[in-house]
Motif scaffolding. Structure first.
Motif, PDB file in Angstrom:
ATOM      1  N   TYR A 141       7.564   2.813   0.308  1.00 26.41           N
ATOM      2  CA  TYR A 141       5.828   2.379   0.148  1.00 26.41           C
ATOM      3  C   TYR A 141       5.143   1.702   1.226  1.00 26.41           C
ATOM      4  CZ  TYR A 141       7.495   2.347  -4.718  1.00 26.41           C
ATOM      5  OH  TYR A 141       7.904   2.828  -6.172  1.00 26.41           O
ATOM      6  N   GLY A 142       5.822   1.988   2.238  1.00 25.28           N
ATOM      7  CA  GLY A 142       4.990   2.079   3.423  1.00 25.28           C
ATOM      8  C   GLY A 142       4.301   3.370   3.712  1.00 25.28           C
ATOM      9  N   ALA A 143       4.278   4.187   3.086  1.00 22.48           N
ATOM     10  CA  ALA A 143       3.493   5.263   3.855  1.00 22.48           C
ATOM     11  C   ALA A 143       2.290   4.903   2.542  1.00 22.48           C
ATOM     12  CB  ALA A 143       4.076   6.515   3.452  1.00 22.48           C
ATOM     13  N   THR A 144       2.336   4.341   1.501  1.00 25.74           N
ATOM     14  CA  THR A 144       2.297   4.189  -0.141  1.00 25.74           C
ATOM     15  C   THR A 144       0.646   3.650   0.205  1.00 25.74           C
ATOM     16  OG1 THR A 144       3.728   4.941  -1.343  1.00 25.74           O
ATOM     17  CG2 THR A 144       1.594   3.345  -2.166  1.00 25.74           C
ATOM     18  N   ARG A 145       1.002   2.526   1.072  1.00 22.60           N
ATOM     19  CA  ARG A 145       0.136   1.061   1.688  1.00 22.60           C
ATOM     20  C   ARG A 145      -0.674   1.661   2.911  1.00 22.60           C
ATOM     21  NH1 ARG A 145       0.972  -5.190   1.418  1.00 22.60           N
ATOM     22  NH2 ARG A 145       1.475  -4.527  -0.220  1.00 22.60           N
ATOM     23  N   ALA A 146      -0.052   3.210   3.428  1.00 21.86           N
ATOM     24  CA  ALA A 146      -1.353   2.867   4.533  1.00 21.86           C
ATOM     25  C   ALA A 146      -1.950   4.231   4.293  1.00 21.86           C
ATOM     26  CB  ALA A 146      -0.109   3.903   5.616  1.00 21.86           C
ATOM     27  N   HIS A 147      -1.645   4.795   2.691  1.00 15.55           N
ATOM     28  CA  HIS A 147      -2.507   5.752   2.559  1.00 15.55           C
ATOM     29  C   HIS A 147      -3.501   5.197   1.763  1.00 15.55           C
ATOM     30  CE1 HIS A 147      -3.868   7.475  -1.394  1.00 15.55           C
ATOM     31  NE2 HIS A 147      -3.965   8.851  -1.065  1.00 15.55           N
ATOM     32  N   ASN A 148      -3.096   4.217   0.756  1.00 19.35           N
ATOM     33  CA  ASN A 148      -4.453   3.685  -0.080  1.00 19.35           C
ATOM     34  C   ASN A 148      -5.120   2.518   0.997  1.00 19.35           C
ATOM     35  OD1 ASN A 148      -2.909   3.756  -2.055  1.00 19.35           O
ATOM     36  ND2 ASN A 148      -2.486   2.480  -2.777  1.00 19.35           N
ATOM     37  N   ARG A 149      -4.783   2.105   2.339  1.00 21.09           N
ATOM     38  CA  ARG A 149      -5.785   1.568   3.622  1.00 21.09           C
ATOM     39  C   ARG A 149      -6.583   2.282   3.186  1.00 21.09           C
ATOM     40  NH1 ARG A 149      -0.808  -1.290   6.864  1.00 21.09           N
ATOM     41  NH2 ARG A 149      -0.542  -3.331   5.780  1.00 21.09           N
ATOM     42  N   ALA A 150      -6.120   3.652   3.794  1.00 21.12           N
ATOM     43  CA  ALA A 150      -7.230   4.549   4.846  1.00 21.12           C
ATOM     44  C   ALA A 150      -8.503   5.184   3.160  1.00 21.12           C
ATOM     45  CB  ALA A 150      -6.584   5.684   4.840  1.00 21.12           C
ATOM     46  N   MET A 151      -6.967   5.482   2.038  1.00 20.98           N
ATOM     47  CA  MET A 151      -8.679   5.873   1.005  1.00 20.98           C
ATOM     48  C   MET A 151      -9.778   4.519   0.832  1.00 20.98           C
ATOM     49  SD  MET A 151      -7.887   8.239   0.226  1.00 20.98           S
ATOM     50  CE  MET A 151      -8.993   8.680  -1.325  1.00 20.98           C
ATOM     51  N   SER A 152      -9.273   3.109   1.106  1.00 20.90           N
ATOM     52  CA  SER A 152     -10.569   1.790   0.816  1.00 20.90           C
ATOM     53  C   SER A 152     -10.865   2.178   1.895  1.00 20.90           C
ATOM     54  CB  SER A 152      -9.192   0.539   0.960  1.00 20.90           C
ATOM     55  OG  SER A 152     -10.462  -0.219   0.562  1.00 20.90           O
ATOM     56  N   GLU A 153     -10.279   2.115   3.194  1.00 22.36           N
ATOM     57  CA  GLU A 153     -11.398   2.297   3.896  1.00 22.36           C
ATOM     58  C   GLU A 153     -12.649   3.366   3.901  1.00 22.36           C
ATOM     59  OE1 GLU A 153     -13.479   1.610   7.691  1.00 22.36           O
ATOM     60  OE2 GLU A 153     -11.975   0.309   6.266  1.00 22.36           O
ATOM     61  N   PHE A 154     -12.419   4.799   3.392  1.00 22.55           N
ATOM     62  CA  PHE A 154     -13.289   6.133   3.161  1.00 22.55           C
ATOM     63  C   PHE A 154     -14.692   5.579   2.185  1.00 22.55           C
ATOM     64  CE2 PHE A 154     -14.538  10.040   1.678  1.00 22.55           C
ATOM     65  CZ  PHE A 154     -15.011  10.929   3.085  1.00 22.55           C
ATOM     66  N   CYS A 155     -13.677   4.480   1.157  1.00 23.27           N
ATOM     67  CA  CYS A 155     -14.978   5.026   0.676  1.00 23.27           C
ATOM     68  C   CYS A 155     -15.160   3.672  -0.142  1.00 23.27           C
ATOM     69  CB  CYS A 155     -14.522   4.933  -1.304  1.00 23.27           C
ATOM     70  SG  CYS A 155     -13.969   6.769  -1.173  1.00 23.27           S
ATOM     71  N   SER A 156     -15.682   2.745   0.858  1.00 24.75           N
ATOM     72  CA  SER A 156     -15.912   1.040   0.970  1.00 24.75           C
ATOM     73  C   SER A 156     -17.533   1.232   1.321  1.00 24.75           C
ATOM     74  CB  SER A 156     -15.086   0.616   2.444  1.00 24.75           C
ATOM     75  OG  SER A 156     -15.429   1.236   3.729  1.00 24.75           O
ATOM     76  N   GLN A 157     -18.235   2.645   1.823  1.00 28.33           N
ATOM     77  CA  GLN A 157     -19.354   2.063   2.281  1.00 28.33           C
ATOM     78  C   GLN A 157     -20.053   2.245   1.077  1.00 28.33           C
ATOM     79  OE1 GLN A 157     -20.754   2.400   5.914  1.00 28.33           O
ATOM     80  NE2 GLN A 157     -19.514   0.550   7.002  1.00 28.33           N
ATOM     81  N   ASP A 158     -20.091   3.116  -0.016  1.00 26.68           N
ATOM     82  CA  ASP A 158     -21.140   3.704  -0.594  1.00 26.68           C
ATOM     83  C   ASP A 158     -20.510   4.472  -1.960  1.00 26.68           C
ATOM     84  OD1 ASP A 158     -22.525   5.994  -2.812  1.00 26.68           O
ATOM     85  OD2 ASP A 158     -22.714   6.684  -0.473  1.00 26.68           O
ATOM     86  N   SER A 159     -20.938   2.893  -2.761  1.00 20.54           N
ATOM     87  CA  SER A 159     -20.149   2.817  -4.535  1.00 20.54           C
ATOM     88  C   SER A 159     -20.094   3.985  -5.179  1.00 20.54           C
ATOM     89  CB  SER A 159     -21.288   1.129  -5.135  1.00 20.54           C
ATOM     90  OG  SER A 159     -22.592   1.887  -4.954  1.00 20.54           O
ATOM     91  N   ARG A 160     -20.195   4.991  -5.276  1.00 17.83           N
ATOM     92  CA  ARG A 160     -20.072   6.169  -5.451  1.00 17.83           C
ATOM     93  C   ARG A 160     -19.237   6.872  -5.066  1.00 17.83           C
ATOM     94  NH1 ARG A 160     -25.644   9.637  -3.323  1.00 17.83           N
ATOM     95  NH2 ARG A 160     -24.944   8.290  -0.987  1.00 17.83           N
ATOM     96  N   LEU A 161     -18.535   6.733  -4.474  1.00 16.20           N
ATOM     97  CA  LEU A 161     -17.403   6.981  -4.058  1.00 16.20           C
ATOM     98  C   LEU A 161     -16.110   5.966  -4.722  1.00 16.20           C
ATOM     99  CD1 LEU A 161     -17.303   8.194  -0.468  1.00 16.20           C
ATOM    100  CD2 LEU A 161     -17.906   9.907  -2.449  1.00 16.20           C
TER     101      LEU A 161
END
Length: 404
Positions: A141-161
């Motif tokens: 679950y530590g790796a789960t949270r890290a993954h979700n932080r990374a995915m959130s950051e990648f998609c954060s600046q374009d509402s199409r993502l």
């Protein structure tokens, strides 16, 4: 011009980020940074030299490379593939790619960074456990949270993502914590591994709070290739002949024998959800099966209908199922066909509400012209049916896409 024709709106149910080696390590809590392995491209089309060149350039494509990709215009999807694709790992470049592709929205999945969150060796031979050691709940679950932080950051600046988070269901309480984090991080779908949830069925009553939260918040769950081991147990390939090659010419990826049974995992998961009454208890729950094919769906619906009808007489656990399974799934789920499958035939054998368009950008599996190939299989069907496939079914499963 864009790749998508201007006379129709397209929602893309499958695309990917091509992670650089430290993609989730950089987002992990310090206690887990040394325990999460870097992304491994061994079983892919990406070479070590390509990755090293990108890292040497500060984790970016060169300006010349980006310009060359942009110059492809509406031919981008045909030529821009894997880690060399425009926006493969750079979120600003991904926005440029979407400008050229023309999709209204696009789900974004990880490619290689779910290994630690989804690791599973239950039922495997002891030699496999030595190669893939068991994992502690804390690390999973530590790796789960890290993954979700990374995915959130990648998609954060374009509402199409539309970022796709992951939440393994092995530990119900920890799963709820990570689901809450993923939702607060604006991730718009939750990828769940399609094997038994630890030692539980996904319909276990201890997981009801999980399904209820998704239902209330309008966040769909998704199943996706890679959410369960890709390859069969080695014994099935032991036929006394030379080892089979995979579709890329090696032996680490999907081989013919793996492909022919790949549907069994998601079909089992969905069937257990139906028989355990999850869709009945949560009629607003939505889900999608992505990059796992769709040719198996019509027969699954028929099988579930007659099994429930026949076994309801003797199985008290089925007494709370009032809607036919085929109705539940048609109302609450959808499936992405492969580009080489005949989605028109699947619609005729079931119904057109069940299927979603996807590009798989920038993976080569998505083909050079997915719209063209799907148009061929849809043939001269009415525009209403085509609109269901390209947009309306997506908006039914992902209702937040309509307003975000």
């Amino acid at each position: 011009m864009t790749y998508t024709p201007s006379n129709r709106v397209f929602y893309d149910a499958d695309s990917h980020v091509m992670e650089l080696p430290n993609f989730i390590i950089e987002y992990a809590d310090n206690i887990f940074k040394d325990q999460i392995p870097p992304v491994n491209y061994q079983a892919s089309l990406v070479t070590d030299e390509e990755v090293e060149e990108i890292l040497a350039n500060g984790g970016k494509h060169s300006k010349a490379h980006v310009e060359a990709q942009i110059s492809l215009g509406d031919n981008l999807i045909a030529e821009s593939k894997e880690i060399q694709a425009l926006g493969a790992f750079d979120r600003k470049d991904r926005s440029k790619a979407l400008d050229l592709l023309g999709f209204k929205k696009q789900l974004v999945f990880a490619t290689h960074s779910v290994v630690t969150p989804f690791r599973d060796v239950r039922g495997k031979a002891k030699y496999v456990e030595k190669l893939v050691p068991k994992i502690s709940p804390e690390l999973r679950y530590g790796a789960t949270r890290a993954h979700n932080r990374a995915m959130s950051e990648f998609c954060s600046q374009d509402s199409r993502l539309m970022g796709v988070g992951v939440v393994p269901l092995h530990e119900p309480e920890l799963a709820m914590e990570e689901l809450d984090f993923a939702i607060k991080s604006d991730l718009e779908a939750i990828w769940i591994p399609h094997y038994a949830s630890g030692d539980r069925s996904p319909g276990h009553i201890e997981l009801d709070p999980f399904w209820e939260r998704l239902s209330i918040d309008g966040i769909p769950f998704v199943l996706h290739v890679g959410g369960s081991p890709l390859q069969l147990d080695k014994s099935w390939s032991n036929n006394g002949k030379p080892p089979s090659k995979d579709w890329m010419g090696g032996g680490e990826n999907v081989r013919a024998k793996d492909m022919v049974v790949m549907h069994q995992g998601p079909e089992t998961f969905i069937s257990m959800m139906v028989l355990d009454g999850v869709f009945e208890r949560y009629p607003n729950l939505r889900g999608a099966s992505v990059e796992l094919g769709a040719g198996w769906v019509p027969e699954m619906l028929d099988r579930l209908d007659w099994v429930v009808k026949s076994w309801k007489k003797v199985d008290k656990n089925l007494s709370s199922i009032f809607r036919k399974p085929s109705e539940q799934i048609s109302q609450q789920m959808a499936f992405t066909p492969y580009v080489f499958e005949n989605v028109g035939a699947f619609m005729d054998a079931s119904n057109p509400d069940l299927y979603l368009f996807s590009s798989d950008y920038p993976h080569v599996e998505g083909g050079k012209d997915p719209i063209g190939r799907f148009e061929t299989s849809l043939g001269d069907r009415e525009e209403e049916i085509k609109n269901l496939f390209y947009s309306e079914n997506f908006l039914r499963i992902f209702p937040n896409a309509r307003v975000s």
